[in-house]
Design an enzyme around this catalytic site. Sequence first.
Site, PDB file in Angstrom:
ATOM      1  CB  CYS A 143     -51.653-121.507  18.450  1.00 27.26           C
ATOM      2  SG  CYS A 143     -50.360-121.694  17.218  1.00 27.26           S
TER       3      CYS A 143
ATOM      4  CG  HIS B 291     -53.096-117.561  18.414  1.00 26.87           C
ATOM      5  ND1 HIS B 291     -51.771-117.413  18.744  1.00 26.87           N
ATOM      6  CD2 HIS B 291     -53.119-118.304  17.276  1.00 26.87           C
ATOM      7  CE1 HIS B 291     -51.033-118.051  17.859  1.00 26.87           C
ATOM      8  NE2 HIS B 291     -51.828-118.600  16.955  1.00 26.87           N
TER       9      HIS B 291
ATOM     10  CG  ASN C 211     -48.862-118.143  14.923  1.00 27.77           C
ATOM     11  OD1 ASN C 211     -48.651-118.397  16.107  1.00 27.77           O
ATOM     12  ND2 ASN C 211     -49.775-118.769  14.216  1.00 27.77           N
TER      13      ASN C 211
END
Length: 332
Positions: free
Chosen positions: A113, A252, A282
């Site tokens: 990520c 993020h 996500n």
Amino acid sequence: MPIQAAVLAGLGAWLPPRVVDNEELTRRLDTSDEWIRTRTGIHERRVVDPGVSTVDMAIAAGRKALRSAGSERADALVLATATPDHPCPASAPQVASGLGLSGIAAFDVNAVCSGFVYALATAAGLIAGGVAERVLVVGSDAFTTLLDPADRTTVPIFGDGAGAVVLRAGSPDERGALGPFDLHSEGELAELLVVPAGGAKQRVSDEPRDHFLVMRGTAVFRQANARMAESSLAVLDRAGMKVDEIDRFVGHQANIRILKAVARQLGLPEDRLVVNIERVGNTSAASIPLALADAAGDGSLRAGHRVLLSAFGAGLTWGSTLLTWPDVTVEP
Ligand code: UT7
């Protein structure tokens, strides 16, 4: 020759058309719309259809970024992904070929990520070193392909997508110039978010679950809160800037509670957070460029805004960078 800065010159994003809302998940998992919304901020996510891959999404986003930059040219392509089409080879060369850029330098960066921030730093290094003048940086992840469809601790969280930027050589004083960077890792905590099998350590496993992502959510949550705040302060310090000089924080998109907790720790008003997690979930390495494209597209991110990008992911990895938003157009 003075060191060249990497300047953002184009932006594009692509999402798979299939929308999976929380209601649909409640029909196959022991969960509720209310739990997912309140614990994560997610209302729906996009999911790739079988046959649509990380490379396909990366090409679609990359094409838009090149159009946004007004030139089809790039000397290098850096693909941030943790879900390459194959364990070997890297996916970036296929993305380059798919964009008509066969022959250019192309490789993957896997920082999960945090991958997009790591890939930006890598591309900035290629430009500063004189290796390339224009670099296409793509974040593309089909993270839903790593999930156990029966696992309620991961399925509601993740979605698929891709985003891309074109970086060109320029001056550190220009709008769009990236930097400084702050990057970190902690491999001792790798098992907090891991796909146990399929790699060199455990090629295949008789236990199917070993091929799926396993996440110790609460421990990851705590780390993300602390590390994104720490890294944001470090990069501001390096730039000689204060939190109140930041107009937009593009973190993020892992959990709305993490973004709000980071804002609280920094003393940043919540209206400066860029948030699109409710619609995409996500999306791992695609998360930051997707959020940038959404905010630039709806006008909440405007030329001249001072922007802080901060990411956290498996590895563990985390990192941040800064830029003043340039005048770029983004296709819907
Ligand atoms: O991209 C970077 C890496 N990823 C992240 O940053 C994710 C970070 N972690 C998180 O966002 C959060 O930890 C989660 C959203 C994954 C989980 O939230 P949490 O507040 O940490 O919940 P929890 O795991 O502590 O679970 C709370 C309760 C548990 O029940 P009990 O033990 O209190 O009875 C879970 O069994 O919620 C239960 N639960 C669920 N309930 C309904 C866990 N998943 C679900 C679910 N639906 N999907």
